[in-house]
Design a protein around this motif. Structure first.
Motif, PDB file in Angstrom:
ATOM      1  N   VAL A 115       0.855  -1.181   0.000  1.00 32.86           N
ATOM      2  CA  VAL A 115       0.000   0.000   0.000  1.00 32.86           C
ATOM      3  C   VAL A 115       0.893   1.234   0.000  1.00 32.86           C
ATOM      4  O   VAL A 115       1.835   1.325   0.794  1.00 32.86           O
ATOM      5  N   PRO A 116       0.608   2.189  -0.880  1.00 33.74           N
ATOM      6  CA  PRO A 116       1.411   3.416  -0.879  1.00 33.74           C
ATOM      7  C   PRO A 116       1.284   4.145   0.470  1.00 33.74           C
ATOM      8  O   PRO A 116       0.272   4.030   1.166  1.00 33.74           O
ATOM      9  N   VAL A 117       2.314   4.896   0.824  1.00 33.69           N
ATOM     10  CA  VAL A 117       2.377   5.555   2.122  1.00 33.69           C
ATOM     11  C   VAL A 117       1.223   6.532   2.298  1.00 33.69           C
ATOM     12  O   VAL A 117       0.588   6.579   3.366  1.00 33.69           O
ATOM     13  N   ASP A 118       0.915   7.307   1.260  1.00 36.09           N
ATOM     14  CA  ASP A 118      -0.163   8.297   1.403  1.00 36.09           C
ATOM     15  C   ASP A 118      -1.509   7.616   1.625  1.00 36.09           C
ATOM     16  O   ASP A 118      -2.322   8.065   2.434  1.00 36.09           O
ATOM     17  N   THR A 119      -1.748   6.495   0.964  1.00 37.52           N
ATOM     18  CA  THR A 119      -2.997   5.770   1.153  1.00 37.52           C
ATOM     19  C   THR A 119      -3.075   5.199   2.568  1.00 37.52           C
ATOM     20  O   THR A 119      -4.128   5.236   3.202  1.00 37.52           O
ATOM     21  N   ALA A 120      -1.957   4.668   3.055  1.00 34.91           N
ATOM     22  CA  ALA A 120      -1.930   4.128   4.420  1.00 34.91           C
ATOM     23  C   ALA A 120      -2.223   5.229   5.438  1.00 34.91           C
ATOM     24  O   ALA A 120      -2.983   5.024   6.398  1.00 34.91           O
ATOM     25  N   LEU A 121      -1.625   6.413   5.259  1.00 32.75           N
ATOM     26  CA  LEU A 121      -1.869   7.523   6.183  1.00 32.75           C
ATOM     27  C   LEU A 121      -3.319   7.983   6.121  1.00 32.75           C
ATOM     28  O   LEU A 121      -3.947   8.260   7.164  1.00 32.75           O
ATOM     29  N   LEU A 122      -3.885   8.099   4.931  1.00 27.35           N
ATOM     30  CA  LEU A 122      -5.281   8.502   4.798  1.00 27.35           C
ATOM     31  C   LEU A 122      -6.223   7.477   5.437  1.00 27.35           C
ATOM     32  O   LEU A 122      -7.207   7.843   6.091  1.00 27.35           O
ATOM     33  N   THR A 123      -5.909   6.195   5.278  1.00 26.61           N
ATOM     34  CA  THR A 123      -6.721   5.153   5.899  1.00 26.61           C
ATOM     35  C   THR A 123      -6.649   5.246   7.417  1.00 26.61           C
ATOM     36  O   THR A 123      -7.661   5.134   8.113  1.00 26.61           O
ATOM     37  N   GLU A 124      -5.483   5.504   7.938  1.00 27.48           N
ATOM     38  CA  GLU A 124      -5.311   5.636   9.381  1.00 27.48           C
ATOM     39  C   GLU A 124      -6.073   6.860   9.906  1.00 27.48           C
ATOM     40  O   GLU A 124      -6.745   6.792  10.947  1.00 27.48           O
ATOM     41  N   MET A 125      -6.000   7.965   9.173  1.00 34.05           N
ATOM     42  CA  MET A 125      -6.729   9.177   9.584  1.00 34.05           C
ATOM     43  C   MET A 125      -8.239   8.925   9.539  1.00 34.05           C
ATOM     44  O   MET A 125      -8.980   9.346  10.441  1.00 34.05           O
ATOM     45  N   ARG A 126      -8.745   8.238   8.531  1.00 35.93           N
ATOM     46  CA  ARG A 126     -10.161   7.910   8.436  1.00 35.93           C
ATOM     47  C   ARG A 126     -10.622   7.087   9.627  1.00 35.93           C
ATOM     48  O   ARG A 126     -11.646   7.342  10.237  1.00 35.93           O
ATOM     49  N   ASP A 127      -9.813   6.085   9.973  1.00 39.62           N
ATOM     50  CA  ASP A 127     -10.168   5.219  11.091  1.00 39.62           C
ATOM     51  C   ASP A 127     -10.191   5.999  12.403  1.00 39.62           C
ATOM     52  O   ASP A 127     -11.079   5.797  13.254  1.00 39.62           O
ATOM     53  N   LEU A 128      -9.223   6.915  12.583  1.00 38.45           N
ATOM     54  CA  LEU A 128      -9.193   7.722  13.803  1.00 38.45           C
ATOM     55  C   LEU A 128     -10.405   8.651  13.870  1.00 38.45           C
ATOM     56  O   LEU A 128     -11.024   8.823  14.935  1.00 38.45           O
ATOM     57  N   LEU A 129     -10.766   9.264  12.747  1.00 40.18           N
ATOM     58  CA  LEU A 129     -11.947  10.141  12.726  1.00 40.18           C
ATOM     59  C   LEU A 129     -13.224   9.358  13.016  1.00 40.18           C
ATOM     60  O   LEU A 129     -14.105   9.822  13.740  1.00 40.18           O
ATOM     61  N   ARG A 130     -13.311   8.163  12.462  1.00 41.98           N
ATOM     62  CA  ARG A 130     -14.477   7.303  12.724  1.00 41.98           C
ATOM     63  C   ARG A 130     -14.557   6.950  14.204  1.00 41.98           C
ATOM     64  O   ARG A 130     -15.631   6.976  14.808  1.00 41.98           O
ATOM     65  N   GLN A 131     -13.393   6.656  14.782  1.00 39.40           N
ATOM     66  CA  GLN A 131     -13.346   6.309  16.210  1.00 39.40           C
ATOM     67  C   GLN A 131     -13.752   7.504  17.074  1.00 39.40           C
ATOM     68  O   GLN A 131     -14.515   7.363  18.029  1.00 39.40           O
ATOM     69  N   LEU A 132     -13.269   8.710  16.716  1.00 37.53           N
ATOM     70  CA  LEU A 132     -13.645   9.913  17.465  1.00 37.53           C
ATOM     71  C   LEU A 132     -15.139  10.195  17.332  1.00 37.53           C
ATOM     72  O   LEU A 132     -15.802  10.569  18.303  1.00 37.53           O
ATOM     73  N   ALA A 133     -15.696  10.011  16.132  1.00 34.83           N
ATOM     74  CA  ALA A 133     -17.121  10.248  15.933  1.00 34.83           C
ATOM     75  C   ALA A 133     -17.953   9.271  16.758  1.00 34.83           C
ATOM     76  O   ALA A 133     -18.983   9.645  17.326  1.00 34.83           O
ATOM     77  N   GLN A 134     -17.523   8.030  16.870  1.00 34.23           N
ATOM     78  CA  GLN A 134     -18.246   7.045  17.672  1.00 34.23           C
ATOM     79  C   GLN A 134     -18.188   7.393  19.149  1.00 34.23           C
ATOM     80  O   GLN A 134     -19.166   7.267  19.863  1.00 34.23           O
ATOM     81  N   GLN A 135     -17.031   7.892  19.605  1.00 33.23           N
ATOM     82  CA  GLN A 135     -16.901   8.278  21.011  1.00 33.23           C
ATOM     83  C   GLN A 135     -17.784   9.484  21.323  1.00 33.23           C
ATOM     84  O   GLN A 135     -18.410   9.552  22.373  1.00 33.23           O
ATOM     85  N   GLU A 136     -17.854  10.458  20.425  1.00 26.47           N
ATOM     86  CA  GLU A 136     -18.704  11.624  20.627  1.00 26.47           C
ATOM     87  C   GLU A 136     -20.171  11.230  20.602  1.00 26.47           C
ATOM     88  O   GLU A 136     -20.984  11.750  21.364  1.00 26.47           O
TER      89      GLU A 136
END
Length: 144
Positions: A115-136
């Motif tokens: 997986v290209p580095v930029d795609t991996a970083l974007l996937t990680e950021m998406r997962d973190l945002l999803r996790q924050l939205a679930q916590q809120e």
């Protein structure tokens, strides 16, 4: 100790190498007989009827100074025949078998594409945002 030796001897590479040595020795004798009895007389005939073969003498009266070009040509023909047979009988079929095996193995197990580095970083950021939205969402769900 003997078990290790037995495994070494029964391994495919040792058996194949032994067979190759035996076949190589037999083939060398065959090519040697062919060149000595067929090719060499043809080359010697090019030297003339009274000549010792295809070559020349450095000193006219000394047979030890005969330069036998025919023997060198015979050795070259022997080498070319041997190399051609080794290539067409052993190397070419083995390369084809290895390519076939490699193709079959690659078809069975697809390679994992990195997986290209930029795609991996974007996937990680998406997962973190999803996790924050679930916590809120959990925090606000109890206050309504």
């Amino acid at each position: 100790m003997f078990k290790g030796f037995k495994n070494f001897i029964l391994r495919g590479n040792v058996i194949e190498l032994s067979i190759a040595v035996v076949i190589g020795a037999a083939f060398t004798a065959l090519v040697g007989a062919f060149t000595q009895n067929i090719v060499q007389p043809l080359i010697a005939a090019a030297g003339g009827v009274d000549a010792e073969g295809f070559g020349f003498r450095i000193w006219a009266g000394n047979p030890a100074t005969f330069v036998d070009i025919g023997a060198v040509l015979t050795a070259a023909v022997t080498f070319l025949i041997t190399a051609a047979v080794v290539y067409f009988v052993f190397v070419l079929p083995m390369n084809r078998a290895n390519a076939h095996t490699k193709a079959r193995l690659s078809a069975e197990e697809p390679e994992e594409i990195p997986v290209p580095v930029d795609t991996a970083l974007l996937t990680e950021m998406r997962d973190l945002l999803r996790q924050l939205a679930q916590q809120e969402g959990r925090g606000q769900g109890g206050r309504n």
